[in-house]
Design an enzyme around this catalytic site. Structure first.
Site, PDB file in Angstrom:
ATOM      1  N   ASN A 140      87.849 -32.719  46.915  1.00 47.20           N
ATOM      2  CA  ASN A 140      86.921 -33.692  47.366  1.00 47.20           C
ATOM      3  C   ASN A 140      86.395 -32.894  48.441  1.00 47.20           C
ATOM      4  O   ASN A 140      85.138 -32.163  48.899  1.00 47.20           O
ATOM      5  CB  ASN A 140      86.692 -34.929  46.968  1.00 47.20           C
ATOM      6  CG  ASN A 140      86.361 -35.528  45.985  1.00 47.20           C
ATOM      7  OD1 ASN A 140      84.839 -36.243  46.830  1.00 47.20           O
ATOM      8  ND2 ASN A 140      86.860 -36.000  45.433  1.00 47.20           N
ATOM      9  N   ALA A 188      84.169 -32.731  41.484  1.00 49.60           N
ATOM     10  CA  ALA A 188      84.310 -33.306  42.107  1.00 49.60           C
ATOM     11  C   ALA A 188      84.135 -32.007  43.196  1.00 49.60           C
ATOM     12  O   ALA A 188      83.513 -32.488  44.970  1.00 49.60           O
ATOM     13  CB  ALA A 188      86.057 -33.371  42.045  1.00 49.60           C
ATOM     14  N   ALA A 189      84.990 -31.031  43.287  1.00 47.39           N
ATOM     15  CA  ALA A 189      84.818 -29.787  44.179  1.00 47.39           C
ATOM     16  C   ALA A 189      83.075 -29.259  44.308  1.00 47.39           C
ATOM     17  O   ALA A 189      82.616 -29.527  45.693  1.00 47.39           O
ATOM     18  CB  ALA A 189      85.530 -28.705  44.259  1.00 47.39           C
ATOM     19  N   ALA A 237      84.532 -39.887  37.971  1.00 47.67           N
ATOM     20  CA  ALA A 237      86.701 -40.087  38.429  1.00 47.67           C
ATOM     21  C   ALA A 237      86.953 -39.867  37.379  1.00 47.67           C
ATOM     22  O   ALA A 237      87.121 -41.077  36.807  1.00 47.67           O
ATOM     23  CB  ALA A 237      86.173 -41.443  38.871  1.00 47.67           C
ATOM     24  N   ALA A 276      92.064 -35.477  42.895  1.00 47.98           N
ATOM     25  CA  ALA A 276      90.852 -35.934  43.590  1.00 47.98           C
ATOM     26  C   ALA A 276      90.239 -35.662  45.201  1.00 47.98           C
ATOM     27  O   ALA A 276      89.641 -34.855  45.256  1.00 47.98           O
ATOM     28  CB  ALA A 276      90.572 -37.007  43.654  1.00 47.98           C
ATOM     29  N   CYS A 283      90.517 -39.777  37.290  1.00 49.78           N
ATOM     30  CA  CYS A 283      91.364 -40.694  37.663  1.00 49.78           C
ATOM     31  C   CYS A 283      90.916 -42.972  36.928  1.00 49.78           C
ATOM     32  O   CYS A 283      91.832 -43.766  36.722  1.00 49.78           O
ATOM     33  CB  CYS A 283      91.263 -40.970  38.910  1.00 49.78           C
ATOM     34  SG  CYS A 283      91.913 -39.505  39.974  1.00 49.78           S
TER      35      CYS A 283
END
Lengths: 463, 463
Positions: free
Chosen positions: B317, B12-13, B42, B313, B44
Site C-alpha cells: 500500500n 493493494a499496490a 484485503a 500489505a 489478510c
C-alpha cells in the site's frame, strides 16, 4: 572504603537508585532516609484503591521495606526526615520520629524528596471530608471516609488526570460527582480535541462539569457540606459536596535542596545535568556527588531540549536507576522526558506525548501544524474495532514530529509509537514510513498513527 | 497531454498508486489492467471469512470496482491481462477475457503483479478438497467446500502465519486440524521463543503438530482422503485429511517484468530504487518511467540496508501510494521494510520486526546478542494484565537494536515501538530511554519493551 550512598526519600527515584547501586556495588553501604512509613509505592494506583479495584493498600507497594532491608541489603530507615544537607561537609542532618537528631556523612547523595499536592488558598481546607490525594495515607483516608460516612456528593477540584481518575473512582462508589476546573478545559496537556472527547464522555457518565469555574472554598459545620464557587456574573454560588478532592497539581519539594545552596531550574524544581547531578547555586558548578531525581527534579524535554518538570513515575524510576548505576560505577545518563502520559476516564483512554498544544509549540520557537483524524483500530470487516482520534503536531519548518494525543475506547497505547518517534527526532515523513504491524485482529493496514502522519504530511505539502 | 499512467494489477499496490496519482493530477489518464475480477481486497482477511467472522466475501473489498471507476475516475479494466511490456516502445500488450488483444501506450507504468502461492511437487495437488489460499476465489472455494462437504479432518501444510490463521479458522468450523511443517519450528521469522509459545498453544487448542515432517502428497479417489508424509525412519505414513490447505509461502510474479528485460533482485523479486523505479537488466540503468511495487517487488530492509522481499500489505500500500504521488508530480520515496508482522493464533497474538533470528543476524554481518523476558502488561495489582514474552535482539558491537518478537494474549501491538526504534536506528540504550506511556490500566511503570531493553543492556555490559 568510601562513605555511604545516602538517599533522601524512599519512593520511586530513591528506591530505584538504592537497589541499583547495591546491585552494581554490593560492598557499598546504601542508606535511605524516608520521613514517612510507606516506601516504593505505586501512587498511580491509588485511585483504583479508592474505586475498590485494588483490595488492599499494601497491594500498591512494589517492594516492601522488609524486602529492601533483608533481600536487597539496603539500610532503609523510615520515620527519618532529612532536615539539612551540607554539601561542603558532605553530611546530612536527620530527625527521627522520636525526636532524635543524627548527622550522617555521605560519599554520594541523592535528593529524591518528591512533590506535594498544591493547596490553593481555599476557605475550609481543614474541614473533615476535604482531601488532596498525593500519598498513601490520603488514599487510605479517602477510602475510609467513603466507607464510613457514606457521602452522596463529591466535588473534585481540578480537571487533570488525577481529577479524572478520582471522578471514575467515586462514581464507582456510588457518589454523584461534580468537577470544577478553572481553565476552559480539562486535561490541559492533552490538547483541546482529546480533552473535549473526554469531557463529553464524563458528562455521559453523569459527571457534572464546571469549566472556567473558580472554586472559592468549602463550607460546613465540622464536615464539608458545600463547595462555593464564582459564577459568570461575578457572584457566588454553592453546590452540595460531602466529599471534596482537591487535585490541582503538584509542586516539587525543593526546599531542602534550595536551603543547601543547590540550584533550582526555571520550573522551580531542582536543576540536573545529563547524569542527574545537581549544581551549586552560588557559581553554577557541578556538585559531583549530589544527585536529584524524581518529582523534585527537572529532566530535559526531548522536544525542546529545555529543562522540564514532568512529575511522572517512569521518569522518576528511570532517573533513579541511572543514578544508582552511576554511583555504582557505571555512568548512565538519566534520559529525557517526552512528557508521555496516559489516563483512563471511565470507558475511554487518553494519551499524549511531546508538545500537543500549538500555543506551547509556538512559545518553544516552532511553527506548529496539526491534524486530528478519526480512524478505526481494526478494518471495517473485523469485529471489535473502535474509533481512535489521533491529533498529530509537527513543526512546519523542519517537518519534525512535535507531539501527539490520542483518545478512544481501545488502542491508546499506540501513543508509544509517537513517543518513540519523538525520541528519535523523526520527521512526519519518517513516521509515515514506520513499518508498523498489520493483521485484521490488531489494526487496519494503515495504523491510525500512520494515517495521521499521512494526512498531516499532505497538509504540510499543500501549505 | 502525456500518455496515461498504466497500472498492471488491481490490488493493494496498483490501486493505491492509481488513486493517489489521480488525486495528485486529476487530468492525467490512469488505466488499471486487472486480469481477474477482484480488486483492492484485503487478502489478510480471508482466513476470517473462512472462519465465519466475516460474513460476506465482498466485505473484504476496501473500495469496489465501481467506486474506482465512478468516484475516483480510474479507468479500471478487469478481465484484462497484460501479457507483454515493451519498455523501448513504452507500450503494453493486453489480452481480454473474450480473446481480444490490445496495445496500450504508457507515459508511466507500474508493475504490480503480486505473488502466487507456491505449489510444491506434491502428488495429488489436483484432488478435490486440496487448496492453496492466496486469492479471493480460493477463499470462496474453501468456505463453500467446508459448508457443502462437511469435512471432518483438515491437514494444513506449512506452519507460517497463513497456516496458523487457517488452523484457527478451520478449528472454529469444527474440523480436527493437523499441521505439517518441514522445518523444526513454525513461524520461522518470529524466532524460536515466540514460535514455541505459539506451538504449545496450538497443541492446547487441539491442533496436531508435525514438525520436521515432509509431506509427500495427498491420496483419494476424486476428493482428498489422506495426507502422506515421510516418517523419521525414512518410511512413509499417512493420516486422514478430507480438506487440505497448502500454505508454504508465496513467490513473486516477476515473469512479465523479467521477460521485458527488467532486472530482478537477489530475492527473485523485481529490483527497485528508493522511488520504486525499476532497472534495465541489460545495463543496470534506471527505467525512469517503469515502477514496481507490492508482492512482486523488493524493498530495502531498514536493518540491513539490503534488498528484501517481504510480501505484506502495508509495504504494498505504502509503495503504491508513494509511486502514485511521484507519478502525479510529488516525488516520494517508497520507504523501507522492517519486515514487521503480526498474527493471531487462537487466543494468542505474536508479532515480530527486524531481525529476530541470531543466525540471520550473523549472516548479515552483525554480532547478535538477545534476551527473552516475561513481563506483565499491567501492574500486579491491577486486574486484566497478562504475561507478554519479549525477545529483543541487538548488535553487540554498535549497540543497535536489530529486531524483536513478542507473544501473549494481549498487548502484542507493542511491537510497533521496536519497529519505530529500528526505523530510527536506535541503540538499546536509546530504546530503554524511550518515554513510553504508563498508567495502571495500560502498562506497568516499565513497559515490557523497556524491561527487555533494560535486561538486554545489562547483559551487553556484562559481556
Amino acid at each position: 572504603m568510601s562513605d555511604p550512598f545516602v538517599v533522601v526519600g524512599g519512593d520511586a527515584a530513591g528506591m530505584s537508585a538504592a537497589s541499583k547501586a547495591k546491585r552494581e556495588d554490593p560492598d557499598r553501604e546504601v542508606i535511605v532516609f524516608e520521613k514517612g512509613e510507606w516506601v516504593s509505592y505505586a501512587a498511580c494506583g491509588m485511585p483504583y484503591y479508592v474505586k475498590g479495584e485494588v483490595e488492599e493498600l499494601d497491594d500498591l507497594v512494589a517492594v516492601t521495606a522488609e524486602e529492601f532491608r533483608d533481600e536487597r541489603d539496603v539500610d532503609l530507615r523510615t520515620g527519618h526526615e532529612v532536615v539539612e544537607v551540607d554539601t561542603d561537609a558532605e553530611t546530612v542532618t536527620v530527625e527521627t520520629d522520636d525526636g532524635e537528631s543524627i548527622e550522617q556523612a555521605y560519599g554520594d547523595l541523592l535528593v529524591g524528596t518528591g512533590a506535594s499536592a498544591i493547596e490553593p488558598p481555599f476557605d475550609g481546607l481543614d474541614l473533615t471530608g476535604v482531601f488532596t490525594i498525593h500519598d498513601m495515607d490520603e488514599a487510605d483516608a479517602i477510602e475510609s471516609y467513603v466507607a464510613e460516612h457514606d457521602p452522596e456528593t463529591a466535588a473534585i477540584v481540578g480537571g487533570g488526570y488525577v481529577g479524572v481518575e478520582m471522578a471514575e473512582a467515586l462514581d464507582a462508589r456510588g457518589l454523584d460527582v461534580s468537577m470544577y476546573e478553572m481553565l476552559p478545559r480539562t486535561l490541559q496537556p492533552f490538547g483541546e480535541e482529546t480533552a473535549r472527547t473526554v469531557e463529553d464522555h464524563l458528562r455521559d457518565q453523569g459527571v457534572e462539569l464546571h469549566l472556567e469555574t473558580a472554586v472559592q472554598g468549602f463550607d460546613g459545620d465540622v464536615s464539608v457540606e458545600t463547595v462555593r464557587y464564582k459564577t459568570d456574573d461575578g457572584g457566588e454560588d454553592e453546590a452540595a459536596a460531602d466529599l471534596v478532592i482537591v487535585g490541582v497539581g503538584v509542586a516539587p519539594n525543593a526546599a531542602l535542596a534550595e536551603e543547601a545552596g543547590i540550584e533550582l531550574g526555571p520550573t522551580g524544581a531542582i536543576a540536573t545535568d545529563d547524569y542527574g547531578r545537581t549544581l551549586d547555586a552560588a557559581d553554577g558548578s557541578t556538585l559531583e556527588h549530589v544527585y536529584a531525581a524524581g518529582d523534585c527534579a527537572e529532566a530535559d524535554n526531548v522536544v525542546t531540549g529545555e529543562p522540564d518538570h514532568v512529575p511522572l513515575a517512569l521518569t522518576a524510576n528511570r532517573a533513579g536507576r541511572a543514578i544508582g548505576a552511576t554511583v555504582g560505577g557505571d555512568p548512565t545518563q538519566t534520559g529525557g522526558t517526552a512528557g508521555t502520559a496516559i489516563v483512563k476516564a471511565f470507558d475511554l483512554g487518553a494519551a499524549r506525548t511531546g508538545i500537543v498544544d500549538e500555543e506551547v509549540a509556538r512559545e518553544a520557537g516552532f511553527d506548529p501544524v496539526s491534524v486530528t483524524i478519526d480512524a478505526p483500530t481494526r478494518p471495517h470487516y473485523y469485529p471489535g474495532g473502535v474509533k481512535l482520534s489521533v491529533t498529530l503536531v509537527a513543526d512546519a519548518d523542519s517537518g519534525r514530529v512535535l507531539g501527539a494525543s490520542v483518545v478512544g475506547r481501545d488502542g491508546v497505547k499506540r501513543i508509544d509509537t509517537v513517543a518513540t518517534a519523538i525520541t528519535g527526532e523523526f520527521t512526519v515523513a519518517e513516521l509515515q514510513n514506520a513499518d508498523l504491524a498489520y493483521a485484521p485482529p490488531f489494526s487496519p493496514v494503515w495504523d491510525p498513527i500512520l494515517t495521521a502522519a499521512k494526512v498531516l504530511r499532505g497538509r504540510m505539502e499543500d501549505d
